[in-house]
Design an enzyme around this catalytic site. Structure first.
Site, PDB file in Angstrom:
ATOM      1  N   ARG A  31      -0.088   4.378  -0.432  1.00 37.18           N
ATOM      2  CA  ARG A  31      -0.836   5.628  -0.283  1.00 37.18           C
ATOM      3  C   ARG A  31      -0.320   6.455   0.889  1.00 37.18           C
ATOM      4  O   ARG A  31       0.289   5.950   1.815  1.00 37.18           O
ATOM      5  CB  ARG A  31      -2.322   5.314  -0.052  1.00 37.18           C
ATOM      6  CG  ARG A  31      -2.972   4.717  -1.275  1.00 37.18           C
ATOM      7  CD  ARG A  31      -4.384   4.306  -1.008  1.00 37.18           C
ATOM      8  NE  ARG A  31      -4.467   3.186  -0.082  1.00 37.18           N
ATOM      9  CZ  ARG A  31      -5.604   2.600   0.266  1.00 37.18           C
ATOM     10  NH1 ARG A  31      -6.735   3.045  -0.217  1.00 37.18           N
ATOM     11  NH2 ARG A  31      -5.608   1.577   1.091  1.00 37.18           N
ATOM     12  N   ASP A  49       0.860  -1.180   0.000  1.00 39.64           N
ATOM     13  CA  ASP A  49       0.000   0.000   0.000  1.00 39.64           C
ATOM     14  C   ASP A  49       0.900   1.235   0.000  1.00 39.64           C
ATOM     15  O   ASP A  49       1.598   1.493   0.974  1.00 39.64           O
ATOM     16  CB  ASP A  49      -0.902  -0.009   1.239  1.00 39.64           C
ATOM     17  CG  ASP A  49      -2.030   1.010   1.136  1.00 39.64           C
ATOM     18  OD1 ASP A  49      -1.870   1.990   0.378  1.00 39.64           O
ATOM     19  OD2 ASP A  49      -3.058   0.817   1.798  1.00 39.64           O
TER      20      ASP A  49
END
Ligand SMILES: [Zn+2]
Length: 344
Positions: free
Chosen positions: A262, A260
């Site tokens: 982000r 991930d």
């Protein structure tokens, strides 16, 4: 080289143009070895950078952070977010009223910032939440310019000449719950536009809008970090690796991306600009709670409101099927998401 498929056969790939072949210039980017039902990823399919440099809030880490080659399928993908020491600077450039299909309306806020050149958005429900940077007076600004960029109160109507006055008979009602619902939503072209049943992003966006409409107050911060921050092209490669038998985390790791990528500093800065210091956050992701609160707890998450898939609640209208179940199972078992397992 050609990928090894699950059953040990070798697939033939079309010839790769030489300018895409990075194996000569990046000899250390050896693909992970095949393990279980995983496949080798040819170097020509790996990105030159760890994640796209344009991805908001992420940097391109050095080689030392590349995933291990031997245990990709077992790695714990729960990584605490790196909080920036300082929040990005954001500015709301324009805001407009959008009447919604099915009733109600929202105010779409478009933001620019000092760390990337993407147009991040805030979808505001209700009349109470306002952007400080939008409302700030600009030098030599006429009333027409103010209204055109959305810095008006109430609603526009033909013949209106002042940005400040409310339209006739309009009263701003304070919301019942003073702590607004907030959803931090990362762009998902496939789930929101291309009707994908691989994930539940579109359903989560719809559900957030439904809850905020019910309360007449709330914000969806819409961040342009497609594919958990790796970009659409890399996400589509990851989908192909998923079809070859890998889960969502392993597919990202095989492409040498984090599970991930982000970041949420922009979301924190946007919420601050919208004057919010305490929120109720719609998420199943415990990492997002800490990340959104910001490096100096600029925002306080008073409550985490879970997002349970509609199909799991026996309701219609949500995404269902084996692929989205596998996607959610990986989120629960490898990314620490807080959802009832329900035997997945
Ligand atoms: Zn999605």
């Amino acid at each position: 080289m050609a990928p090894q498929i699950n059953d040990g056969t070798t697939a033939s790939l079309p010839p790769v143009p030489s300018f895409q072949d990075q194996s000569q210039t990046q000899p250390s980017l050896d693909p992970p070895e095949a393990k279980g039902n995983q496949v080798d990823v040819p170097p020509c399919l790996l990105s030159p950078a760890f994640t796209p440099p344009s991805t908001p809030g992420t940097r391109t880490p050095g080689r030392s952070t590349e995933p291990a080659t031997s245990s990709v399928s077992e790695q714990n993908a729960v990584v605490q977010p790196t909080l920036l020491e300082e929040l990005p600077k954001v500015k709301c450039q324009v805001r407009a009223r959008i009447p919604r299909n099915g009733g109600g309306e929202i105010f779409l806020h478009l933001y620019t910032n000092n760390i990337d050149n993407k147009e991040h958005l805030a979808i505001v429900f209700g009349d109470v939440i306002r952007s400080k940077s939008l409302d700030a007076p600009q030098e030599n600004e006429t009333e027409m310019v103010r209204m055109t960029r959305g810095a008006y109160t109430g609603r526009l109507y033909p013949g209106r000449t002042s940005s400040a006055a409310l339209s006739p008979n309009q009263v701003v009602q304070p919301p019942e719950n003073p702590i607004p619902l907030v959803r931090i939503h990362s762009e998902c072209y496939t789930g929101e536009t291309a009707w994908s049943a691989r994930c539940d992003c579109g359903e989560q966006l719809d559900e957030a809008a439904r809850l905020m409409t019910l309360e007449g107050n709330g914000v969806v911060v819409y961040l342009r970090q497609e594919g958990r921050g790796i970009g659409l092209a890399e996400k589509l490669k990851a989908y192909n690796l998923q079809d070859l038998g890998n889960d969502t985390v392993t597919a990202n790791l095989l492409l040498r991306h984090p599970a991930d990528a982000r970041s949420y500093g922009l979301a924190t800065a946007i919420l601050q600009d919208l004057g919010l210091s305490m929120i109720r956050l719609l998420t199943n992701n415990p990492i997002k709670v800490a990340a959104v609160e910001g490096p100096n707890k600029e925002i306080k998450v008073a409550e985490r409101v879970p997002m349970v898939p509609l199909a799991w609640k026996g309701l219609k209208g949500g995404v269902s099927g084996e692929e989205v179940d596998n996607y959610l199972k990986t989120k629960i078992h490898r990314m620490g998401h807080l959802l009832p397992d329900l035997g997945l």
